[in-house]
Write an enzyme that holds these catalytic residues in place. Structure first.
Site, PDB file in Angstrom:
ATOM      1  N   LYS A  78      57.490  55.341  25.795  1.00 22.33           N
ATOM      2  CA  LYS A  78      57.499  56.470  24.855  1.00 22.33           C
ATOM      3  C   LYS A  78      56.067  56.954  24.607  1.00 22.33           C
ATOM      4  O   LYS A  78      55.134  56.142  24.560  1.00 22.33           O
ATOM      5  CB  LYS A  78      58.146  56.016  23.538  1.00 22.33           C
ATOM      6  CG  LYS A  78      58.436  57.141  22.545  1.00 22.33           C
ATOM      7  CD  LYS A  78      59.091  56.601  21.269  1.00 22.33           C
ATOM      8  CE  LYS A  78      59.423  57.706  20.273  1.00 22.33           C
ATOM      9  NZ  LYS A  78      60.038  57.181  19.029  1.00 22.33           N
ATOM     10  N   SER A 153      64.106  59.719  17.510  1.00 19.20           N
ATOM     11  CA  SER A 153      63.045  60.411  18.223  1.00 19.20           C
ATOM     12  C   SER A 153      62.806  59.881  19.638  1.00 19.20           C
ATOM     13  O   SER A 153      62.158  60.525  20.442  1.00 19.20           O
ATOM     14  CB  SER A 153      61.753  60.300  17.436  1.00 19.20           C
ATOM     15  OG  SER A 153      61.311  58.948  17.410  1.00 19.20           O
ATOM     16  N   SER A 177      65.164  55.561  15.120  1.00 18.33           N
ATOM     17  CA  SER A 177      64.774  56.296  16.326  1.00 18.33           C
ATOM     18  C   SER A 177      64.988  55.561  17.643  1.00 18.33           C
ATOM     19  O   SER A 177      64.845  56.165  18.705  1.00 18.33           O
ATOM     20  CB  SER A 177      63.314  56.727  16.232  1.00 18.33           C
ATOM     21  OG  SER A 177      63.199  57.796  15.340  1.00 18.33           O
TER      22      SER A 177
END
Lengths: 490, 477
Positions: A78, A153, A177
């Site tokens: 990420k 997210s 997330s």
């Protein structure tokens, strides 16, 4: 060997046994990224040196060196996590061209375990969002249905993993997330106990809530990845000194004698019928396997969403102050710097650099912390947060793991909720209290919606009780309706 | 001090730079002379993702300072974030302590002239320093070497009444932190900075006047001058019927005045909250006891002991305890010489003079205390005279050699053998027969000194002067 669907240990074992080279594995997944990511938009940047990195692993194996438990396994990281020499944008314009000069501890540990970093994965800007629509680099698509969001997210991680563009990914979870996108995309996502995994090198959103974790294709892969990334780090004071258990070795899909808690407060809300059905099925499955179902209560969880948004926004308003255009990142183009007031310099730079959702939360957080409001908001939120944690500790006296839905509904359509932040925030109703209490939580794929979207089940355990959570998840995984199904995009 | 019926109320905040080898929250070195931005790392420049880790040495130094100032040490203190934007503040917030500081409620007592003054210490809290901006017209350069340097901010109560007291207070704080070896006290290098809060009120009033802060004063003389100026400025304003505005001012040493930097209207809302990246600082009773045991004897106590046990005059005791190194030097010398006053005299006159001339610190003295002590003992034993000792001292200073070696090499041993002296004296008297005659007949007065000088000269200064006197007196009867 079908590389596309192989597990982490299958690939690592094959690479170490020289049945396949790390380079071949890397090439295979590079090909998949090349072919499929155009549809998904899950990658923000690719590692140009991936093949050389893989070759280095192969040559170390040739020399007989121990290359770790993830030899040659392609991973996607990420954007929130720094990886030396690669961009770490946090999905934001303000860090559009920021290249991290160092490895985050998670990435360093994964590299030491032998992974090959394939690239950085898209996310909501500064991890603020539940749909992956707030990224400066565009929305990510759900590989099961390209019209749907992958969740946020860590949507890039979830989508890339679901579409098997990589063998493993890392996401971060501040209020859900990891778990929510894992549920939307049909992958296993684990948020470890706060303090299990070092936050060093992870771009901070809300320091007291953030925790990185694996988003992978099986519970076993999740356990293995957790073992690699967990453990004390002298660069993060909030990490625990506790030893890292051998979760993967101890993993058993056996729930006999375990008490599964159903939280009263989570059972009364209105769930989407497909989600409702999935939860009911999961309870029946566990009962059949010999688990005992008990009712527990965490009354204060009712306030989890507002408390979460107060705490997260407050910490974020401070954490994001460093993006001021002085040292790195985006700076507004100003013709005559010496003629402008400092305040205006910051205003222009930050005004251009941050997106709408980030600005909204910075404003909210600044307000909560400002004198005159601190006691009413931030301080009060902290008190409720402590009550939530105490009530959880009480609940875990009568059960081993708490089971619930991850979200109220399966993945929604892109654009459906973006203009309605409150509805979007309520998305996190089942996930935020886990972060507020610092507990470990996971999402394991279990059901399928009528529309062919995966639906996850959330499991939450007491502090540092990840093993129980993983065991129950492994039991559910064995009876999962998602097993053997793959996104249409593949 | 009262001026035109007014009195001043003064409180001082002193930023003390703790002399740790590394910064407050990371392992960057703290060396003063490093090149621009050489002492930086991703942590100290606030790169995305970096986290602070507390320097344990800085906690230890702060606790020791707190103990020396009689403070209560909080068993659980909290690091907070002080949020504000400035280019030399890399994270957009400064890590500091706010409502739960490490040290609180202390006092310090010191001498101002002949009187004793006690000032309360409200708190002493830890924080990190920011970087340094230098402005060059069109552009600004920022050096982050200071960013993250550990500071202890010592905040006094509003107990100071005169500029002299203020300067004396600051000097005493400096003396203490130097004794503790937690700060080098180097004001030029920014190791200590003083913020002075000054207000005035009519004598007899109990309410405080509006206070003005004079920020970043970096010399004790300037502390005195700035406060002096500020008191007069405020009294003038009050006399003219003006209101004092709460503001921050700076001291201009060239113009000898303070000037306004910002008013309270521009005051920041710092939005303090506990830093979630750091755990509370937990201090155990045993840690405190350990640190208390390690505390050195502080200057005032030491000066008193020098008076009580060494029978030194107050003046000597005060001078010798101004610096720990000096007091240590004196004690080591006195232990060796067993002559306290002579040790004090030699250090205060000869040694300090040489050090001053050579611009050297006591710890860099080429003469070691044991050497000086042995030299004093040699005088007391009569091996050398006080006069020869001055030669020996000079030689010790120049060469660093032991006094015994110098005496032997240069043949400076005092002649105290009466027979040997008698021989020299007889020779001198024989060579000056006319003078002897004149002396005895009283034709010339005051010739005795001449004979002593001649004997000393003939003995190359080695003759024991007392014996010379004695023998000469007999011979010249």
């Amino acid at each position: 060997m079908d590389l596309t669907f192989a597990s982490i240990s299958e690939i690592s074992d094959a690479v170490k046994a020289k049945k396949v080279s790390a380079k071949e594995v890397t090439k295979h997944f590079q090909g998949r990224i090349e072919n499929l990511d155009g549809k998904l938009n899950s990658f923000t940047s690719k590692n140009e040196n991936a093949l050389q990195d893989a070759e280095a692993i192969d040559s170390r194996i040739a020399k007989g060196e121990d290359v770790g438990p993830m030899a040659g396994v392609p991973f996607g990281i990420k954007e929130m996590l720094c990886a030396k020499g690669m961009k770490a944008t946090a999905g934001s314009k303000i860090l559009e061209n920021f290249v991290a000069p160092y490895d985050s501890t998670v990435v360093a540990r994964l590299k030491k375990a032998g992974i090959v970093v394939m690239g950085k994965l898209n996310q909501d800007e500064f991890a603020m969002g539940s749909s992956n629509e707030t990224s400066y680099f565009g929305a990510v698509k759900n590989p099961w249905n390209l019209e749907c969001v992958p969740g946020g997210s860590s949507g890039g991680s979830a989508a890339a993993q679901a579409a098997r563009l990589v063998v493993g990914t890392i996401g971060t979870d501040t209020g859900g997330s990891i778990r929510q996108p894992a549920s939307f995309c049909g992958v296993v996502g684990v948020k470890p106990t706060y303090g299990r995994v070092s936050r060093y090198g992870i771009i901070a959103y809300a320091s007291s809530l953030d925790q990185a974790g694996p988003m992978v294709s099986s519970v076993k892969d999740a356990a293995l990845t957790m073992e690699v990334i967990s453990g004390f780090d002298d660069r993060d004071s909030t990490t625990t000194q506790k030893a890292v258990p051998q979760w993967s070795k101890n993993l058993k899909a056996d729930v006999k004698g375990l008490k599964i808690g159903l939280m009263k407060e989570y059972m009364k809300g209105s769930l989407h019928p497909d989600v409702q059905k999935t939860v009911e099925n999961s309870i029946e499955t566990l009962k059949k396997m010999g688990a005992e179902i008990v009712e527990v209560s965490v009354p204060m969880t009712e306030f989890a969403v507002p408390v979460y948004y107060l705490v997260a926004a407050s910490e974020a308003s401070s954490n994001l102050a460093r993006y001021d255009g002085v040292k790195y990142g985006h700076r507004a183009e100003i013709k005559n710097l010496s003629a402008i007031e400092l305040e205006d310099f910051y205003g222009l730079t930050r005004g251009e650099g941050f997106g709408k959702e980030v600005k909204r939360r910075i404003m909210l957080g600044t307000y909560c912390l400002s004198s005159g409001y601190y006691d009413a908001y931030y301080n009060k939120a902290g008190q409720v947060r402590r009550l939530i944690m105490n009530q959880y500790l009480e609940a875990f006296k009568s059960c081993d793991v708490i089971l619930s839905a991850v979200t109220t509904a399966p993945a929604f359509k892109i654009g459906e909720r973006i203009s309605d932040p409150l509805t979007m925030y309520l998305n996190d109703i089942f996930t935020t209290s886990t972060n507020l209490a610092g507990l470990p939580g996971l999402s394991v794929p279990f059901g399928m919606s009528q529309d062919g979207l995966p639906i996850g089940i959330q499991l939450t355990a007491g502090h540092f009780e990840e093993q129980k959570m993983l065991d129950v998840a492994a039991a559910l995984e064995s009876a999962s309706a998602v097993k053997g199904k793959h996104p249409h995009v593949i | 001090m009262s001026s035109r019926g007014y009195e001043a109320v003064i409180g001082i905040e002193i930023h003390v730079q703790l002399s740790t080898a590394t910064k407050m929250f990371c392992a960057d070195p703290t060396t003063f002379n490093a090149g621009d931005n050489e002492n930086t790392s991703p942590v100290s420049v606030g790169m995305p993702g970096t986290l602070p880790v507390v320097n344990k040495k800085a906690i230890e130094y702060s606790i020791k300072t707190g103990l020396a100032l009689g403070c209560d040490i909080r068993r659980k203190s909290i690091f907070a974030r002080k949020n504000y934007f400035y280019p030399d503040l890399p994270k957009g917030y400064q890590i500091s302590q706010y409502d739960q500081p490490l040290c609180e409620n202390g006092t310090i007592t010191f001498k101002v002239g002949d009187t004793s003054k006690t000032v309360s210490i409200t708190r002493a809290h830890m924080e990190e320093d920011a970087g340094k901006s230098t402005h060059h017209g069109e552009y600004t350069l920022i050096n982050y070497n200071r960013s993250g340097i550990p500071l202890l901010e010592i905040v006094s109560g509003p107990d100071i009444r005169t500029p002299v007291e203020a300067a004396e207070y600051a000097r005493n704080i400096r003396q203490i932190v130097r004794y503790l070896d937690v700060c080098d006290g180097n004001l030029e290098e920014g190791s200590m900075r003083c913020d002075c809060n000054v207000s005035v009120r009519k004598i007899g009033e109990t309410q405080f006047g509006t206070k003005v802060e004079i920020k970043n004063v970096n010399s004790f003389r300037f502390v005195e001058k700035a406060i002096e100026y500020e008191i007069e400025r405020q009294i003038d304003a009050v006399e003219r019927g003006e209101k004092i505005i709460q503001e921050t001012r700076l001291w201009d040493p060239d113009k000898n005045r303070t000037f306004s930097m910002r008013t309270k209207e521009d005051a920041q809302d710092y939005r303090y909250f506990a830093d979630p990246d750091l755990l509370p600082v937990i201090v155990s009773d045993s840690m405190i006891e350990q640190f208390r045991k390690e505390l050195p004897e502080l200057p005032i106590a030491r000066a008193k002991r020098f008076q009580d046990e060494h029978a030194l005059p107050e003046y000597d005791a005060t001078v010798l305890t101004t610096e720990k190194d000096l007091a240590d030097f004196y004690e080591a010398t006195a232990t060796e010489s067993k002559n306290f006053k002579a040790s004090s005299n030699w250090i205060m006159t000869e040694l300090l003079r040489e050090l001053n001339q050579a611009n050297k610190q006591i710890k860099d003295s080429p003469i070691k205390p044991q050497q000086l002590g042995r030299m004093i003992a040699l005088i007391d034993k009569g091996t050398i005279s006080g006069k020869i000792a001055k030669t020996v001292f000079q030689e010790m200073w120049d060469s660093g050699k032991d006094p015994e070696v110098i005496i032997k090499e240069k043949g400076l041993v005092q002649i105290s053998d009466p027979a040997a002296l008698e021989k020299i004296i007889d020779e001198v008297l024989a060579a000056n027969a006319q003078n002897v005659e004149d002396h005895k007949t009283g034709k010339k007065k005051n010739l005795f000194g001449f004979f002593v000088g001649a004997v000393m000269k003939a003995s190359k200064g080695q003759a024991n002067p007392e014996l010379v006197n004695k023998i000469l007196q007999e011979k010249l009867k």
